[in-house]
Design an enzyme around this catalytic site. Structure first.
Site, PDB file in Angstrom:
ATOM      1  N   GLU B  29     -91.449 -51.043 -43.559  1.00 45.79           N
ATOM      2  CA  GLU B  29     -91.867 -52.303 -44.165  1.00 45.79           C
ATOM      3  C   GLU B  29     -92.093 -53.348 -43.078  1.00 45.79           C
ATOM      4  O   GLU B  29     -91.216 -53.564 -42.237  1.00 45.79           O
ATOM      5  CB  GLU B  29     -90.797 -52.745 -45.181  1.00 45.79           C
ATOM      6  CG  GLU B  29     -90.764 -51.784 -46.371  1.00 45.79           C
ATOM      7  CD  GLU B  29     -89.483 -51.826 -47.205  1.00 45.79           C
ATOM      8  OE1 GLU B  29     -88.613 -52.671 -46.935  1.00 45.79           O
ATOM      9  OE2 GLU B  29     -89.365 -51.000 -48.127  1.00 45.79           O
ATOM     10  N   LEU B  56     -92.856 -51.603 -50.880  1.00 50.64           N
ATOM     11  CA  LEU B  56     -91.399 -51.551 -50.984  1.00 50.64           C
ATOM     12  C   LEU B  56     -91.021 -50.395 -51.910  1.00 50.64           C
ATOM     13  O   LEU B  56     -90.738 -50.584 -53.084  1.00 50.64           O
ATOM     14  CB  LEU B  56     -90.851 -52.878 -51.511  1.00 50.64           C
ATOM     15  CG  LEU B  56     -91.365 -54.128 -50.777  1.00 50.64           C
ATOM     16  CD1 LEU B  56     -90.562 -55.345 -51.177  1.00 50.64           C
ATOM     17  CD2 LEU B  56     -91.341 -53.956 -49.276  1.00 50.64           C
ATOM     18  N   SER B  57     -91.080 -49.220 -51.367  1.00 49.86           N
ATOM     19  CA  SER B  57     -90.879 -47.978 -52.127  1.00 49.86           C
ATOM     20  C   SER B  57     -90.070 -47.028 -51.263  1.00 49.86           C
ATOM     21  O   SER B  57     -90.542 -45.971 -50.876  1.00 49.86           O
ATOM     22  CB  SER B  57     -92.221 -47.333 -52.453  1.00 49.86           C
ATOM     23  OG  SER B  57     -93.100 -48.246 -53.053  1.00 49.86           O
ATOM     24  N   GLU B  58     -88.837 -47.421 -50.965  1.00 49.16           N
ATOM     25  CA  GLU B  58     -88.049 -46.686 -49.971  1.00 49.16           C
ATOM     26  C   GLU B  58     -87.885 -45.223 -50.345  1.00 49.16           C
ATOM     27  O   GLU B  58     -87.945 -44.334 -49.500  1.00 49.16           O
ATOM     28  CB  GLU B  58     -86.671 -47.336 -49.788  1.00 49.16           C
ATOM     29  CG  GLU B  58     -86.713 -48.728 -49.162  1.00 49.16           C
ATOM     30  CD  GLU B  58     -87.091 -49.812 -50.153  1.00 49.16           C
ATOM     31  OE1 GLU B  58     -87.081 -49.549 -51.375  1.00 49.16           O
ATOM     32  OE2 GLU B  58     -87.400 -50.938 -49.711  1.00 49.16           O
ATOM     33  N   GLN B  80     -85.450 -51.822 -42.973  1.00 48.00           N
ATOM     34  CA  GLN B  80     -85.207 -53.208 -42.584  1.00 48.00           C
ATOM     35  C   GLN B  80     -83.738 -53.575 -42.605  1.00 48.00           C
ATOM     36  O   GLN B  80     -83.299 -54.410 -41.827  1.00 48.00           O
ATOM     37  CB  GLN B  80     -85.964 -54.150 -43.524  1.00 48.00           C
ATOM     38  CG  GLN B  80     -87.372 -54.399 -43.054  1.00 48.00           C
ATOM     39  CD  GLN B  80     -88.102 -55.417 -43.903  1.00 48.00           C
ATOM     40  OE1 GLN B  80     -87.627 -55.833 -44.958  1.00 48.00           O
ATOM     41  NE2 GLN B  80     -89.256 -55.805 -43.430  1.00 48.00           N
ATOM     42  N   PHE B  86     -78.544 -46.644 -48.691  1.00 44.28           N
ATOM     43  CA  PHE B  86     -77.920 -46.241 -49.959  1.00 44.28           C
ATOM     44  C   PHE B  86     -78.994 -45.844 -50.969  1.00 44.28           C
ATOM     45  O   PHE B  86     -78.802 -44.925 -51.759  1.00 44.28           O
ATOM     46  CB  PHE B  86     -77.057 -47.368 -50.541  1.00 44.28           C
ATOM     47  CG  PHE B  86     -75.904 -47.797 -49.662  1.00 44.28           C
ATOM     48  CD1 PHE B  86     -75.162 -46.862 -48.962  1.00 44.28           C
ATOM     49  CD2 PHE B  86     -75.563 -49.134 -49.542  1.00 44.28           C
ATOM     50  CE1 PHE B  86     -74.095 -47.246 -48.156  1.00 44.28           C
ATOM     51  CE2 PHE B  86     -74.499 -49.531 -48.747  1.00 44.28           C
ATOM     52  CZ  PHE B  86     -73.766 -48.590 -48.043  1.00 44.28           C
ATOM     53  N   HIS B 128     -76.148 -57.006 -46.702  1.00 47.57           N
ATOM     54  CA  HIS B 128     -76.941 -56.783 -45.491  1.00 47.57           C
ATOM     55  C   HIS B 128     -76.077 -56.423 -44.290  1.00 47.57           C
ATOM     56  O   HIS B 128     -76.554 -56.483 -43.163  1.00 47.57           O
ATOM     57  CB  HIS B 128     -77.744 -58.038 -45.145  1.00 47.57           C
ATOM     58  CG  HIS B 128     -79.003 -58.190 -45.951  1.00 47.57           C
ATOM     59  ND1 HIS B 128     -79.002 -58.358 -47.302  1.00 47.57           N
ATOM     60  CD2 HIS B 128     -80.301 -58.196 -45.566  1.00 47.57           C
ATOM     61  CE1 HIS B 128     -80.252 -58.470 -47.731  1.00 47.57           C
ATOM     62  NE2 HIS B 128     -81.061 -58.364 -46.705  1.00 47.57           N
TER      63      HIS B 128
END
Ligand SMILES: Cc1ncc(C[n+]2csc(CCOP(=O)(O)OP(=O)(O)O)c2C)c(N)n1
Ligand SMILES: [Mg+2]
Lengths: 323, 321
Positions: B29, B56-58, B80, B86, B128
């Protein structure tokens, strides 16, 4: 567009039908442990789709995956050996029913995680096309998979990056016992259309219809690189999984099952052959499966000392469990 | 000698591998503009096919990388934030890691997962600030946590060349480091490094904590002779290297930025005491059980393993015998 050879289509549905019936016998006799998700009733989809593919095209299957592996061209004897957990199996006895793979014929594997295959086959097709290869991919998925976010993300990537993957939804009306009507808001093809993916619905019980629709889709995909979506309406003739043979689950009425079974892909495909051709195919399939079962049961079981073999492609060896 | 920053070392490793091998490409990303800085300049040099910005499609792009790798590509996937691991734990552990065995050796999945900024980032709070390297070591996925710019370069290069999936944690607390590195070279996976030799106690330190351990060792010089062992790769762990060190010192402290239960420190201690009779019970300094890093800086620091606790642990294991 030339239609598929009716003999070939019939042979494939008949092979899958009898393979599954023989496999169920081996589940009952204890030679296949863990059971299987029988593909009975859905054979026309794998047969029709794979008849339109080229050998170097790739497919990713599902937990109900035997039909996909066989229709793409894997050796039934090595497939049966895999189900029996033998060293001669496609995966050397390391995968079993839900992970059967044969990279040599473009089967990237059955996959036991619902909705997982779409992104994997999209990446595989993209990477090979980047090297100049002119291939397409197929992601088989169930009606249950269209509610998995990961699959919807894969639709987005395939459409956005123009990766020619045909997403084939085998809508058999249920995810285990969950009816589609209770699980899917909106319509199944509309899920794909929302990403700008061309989508349509076909009668999954008729392998010739599936083949014709697939061939047309693949021609468009090979021309413009875009993915497509095909919903194949079908009916699962048998249990979700063979455990259901022992545990009766109450979700389909006998009338519904009888109605579903009345449209049989093997009979539909067989009706297009002369009685003589049909008998010849049947005899050939019986011989192939007789040999497959015999070879599987005669083959060696893997040595327990090799249980972690193939864990790492880099040659790393894992510590054992100690003692 | 030229000074190389940790971030620049990662950048250089990516550039060198992209240049060396056509099959290497990057996914992530905001990597075109290099939001994390580690992909700076790569779009211009290698083009958008090989430096691919993703939606945004991990989960999908992680498995997309698996699929590409199955055909021989060597994707590097940048995440990122560490918590994204997870989201994709399933895709890494259940697919990328399991495919070679499940297929009976029909394939390899050479994907590198890169987290430039793992662990606490001071002020980024609960979602984060994770450091989940022990999870991947537990799953048996090759896991590296470079402490220095030279190791950041060398381990990332080796990760990309490895035929198995590798997770590379670049601790946020190490990203600003600079070191004199003339000509960075690949660093083998699974090989630890003794940063400082000592006679009284072996301190195993992971990632950025290597620098805390070295600082404490300096402070204590004269009182206690501390050997600092940096495993660099947590899985596979350099057990021979560690056992050699502990055989010399006879005492062990581990400082590890994992939650305490099932963190790598527990595994290090268990393995050592299975094989070595230590002169004192070993100690570990970790995050607390089930830690969630709170926002306020003093609270954030309070749950991270720090120098004071490390000093105490060293004092504890050296106080008698
Ligand atoms: C992600 C995930 N959720 C749940 C399961 C357990 N499970 C296995 S098959 C299945 C039903 C799948 O239904 P569908 O996609 O319609 O395929 P079908 O079984 O009807 O062929 C479920 C829930 C799983 N394997 N993976
Ligand atoms: Mg279903």
């Amino acid at each position: 567009m030339s239609g598929a050879d009716p003999i070939r289509l019939y042979r494939t549905v008949r092979l899958i039908r009898r393979f599954e019936e023989r496999a169920i016998e081996l589940v009952r006799s204890g030679h296949i442990v863990g059971g299987i998700h029988p593909y009975l009733g859905q054979e026309g989809i794998a047969a029709g789709v794979c008849a339109a593919l080229r050998p170097d095209d790739v497919v990713a299957g599902t937990h109900r995956g035997h039909g996909h592996v066989l229709a793409k061209g894997a050796d039934p004897a090595r497939m049966m050996a895999e189900l029996c957990g033998r060293v001669t199996g496609l995966n050397r006895g390391r995968g079993g029913s839900m992970h059967a793979a044969d990279f040599a014929v473009g089967v990237l594997g059955a996959n036991a995680i619902v909705g997982a295959g779409g992104a994997i086959v999209t990446g595989a097709v993209w990477a090979r096309r980047r090297r100049g290869e002119d291939l397409v991919g197929v992601s088989f998925l169930g009606d249950g998979a269209v509610n998995e976010g990961m699959l919807l993300e894969a639709f987005n990537l395939a459409a956005l990056w123009r990766v020619p993957v045909l997403f084939v939804c085998e809508n058999n009306g249920y995810a285990t016992t969950m009816p589609v009507a209770d699980a899917v808001a909106g319509s199944i093809p509309a899920r794909a259309e929302a990403f700008g993916i061309r989508a349509s619905t076909v009668d999954g019980q008729d392998p010739a219809a599936v083949h014709a629709r697939t061939a047309a889709a693949l021609a468009r995909m090979r021309a413009d690189g875009a993915p497509e979506f095909l919903e194949a309406r079908t009916f699962r003739f048998d249990a979700h999984h063979t455990f259901e043979h022992a545990v009766r689950l109450d979700y389909r009425s006998p009338a519904e099952v009888a109605r579903g079974r009345s449209r049989d892909p093997v009979r539909i495909a067989g009706s297009r052959l002369s009685a003589g051709d049909r008998a010849a195919v049947d005899a050939d399939v019986e011989a192939v499966l007789e040999a497959a079962v015999a070879q599987a049961l005669a083959a060696a079981e893997p040595d327990p000392a090799t249980a972690l073999e193939y864990l790492y492609a880099s040659g790393l060896t894992a510590r054992t469990g100690g003692g | 000698m030229p000074r190389l920053s940790y971030r620049r070392a990662l950048n250089r490793a990516l550039a060198d591998e992209l240049a060396r091998d056509e099959e290497v490409f990057l996914l992530g990303e905001d990597i075109r503009v290099a939001a994390s800085a580690v992909t700076a300049g790569l779009l211009k040099r290698f083009g958008p096919e090989r430096v691919r910005d993703t939606p945004l499609s991990e989960q999908a792009f992680t498995s997309f990388a698996t699929g590409a790798a199955l055909t021989g590509a060597r994707p590097v996937v940048e995440f990122q934030i560490p918590a994204l691991l997870f989201l994709v734990f399933e895709q890494i552990v259940n697919h990328a890691h399991k495919f070679p065995l499940m297929t009976g050796g029909q394939c390899a999945v050479p994907v590198t997962y890169l987290v430039p900024g793992s662990g606490s980032r001071t002020g980024w709070a609960g979602q984060h600030s994770d450091h989940p390297y022990s999870l991947f070591a537990h799953a048996g996925v090759t896991t590296v946590v470079p402490a220095t710019p030279a190791d950041a370069y060398g381990l990332l290069v080796s990760a990309i060349r490895c035929d198995d999936p590798v997770v590379v944690f670049a601790p946020a607390a190490a990203l600003e480091l600079r070191a004199e590195v003339s000509d960075p070279v690949p660093v083998p996976l699974g090989r630890g490094r003794v940063h400082r030799t000592g006679a009284d106690v072996t301190v195993v330190a992971v990632g950025h904590l290597v620098h805390d351990a070295l600082a404490v060792a300096d402070e204590l010089a004269g009182e206690v002779s501390v050997e600092v062992f940096d495993p660099r790769t947590l899985y596979p762990f350099d057990w021979d290297g560690l056992l050699g060190s502990v055989a010399r010192t006879g005492r062990l402290v581990v400082v590890d930025d994992s939650n305490r239960s099932c963190g790598i420190a527990g595994e290090v201690i268990a393995t050592v005491v299975e094989q070595v009779r230590l002169q004192a019970p070993p100690r570990r300094v970790t995050r607390p059980d089930g830690a969630v890093l709170p926002f306020a800086p003093a609270l954030d620091r309070a749950v991270q393993p720090g120098r004071e606790l490390l000093r105490q642990a060293i004092a504890h294991v050296t106080k008698d015998g």
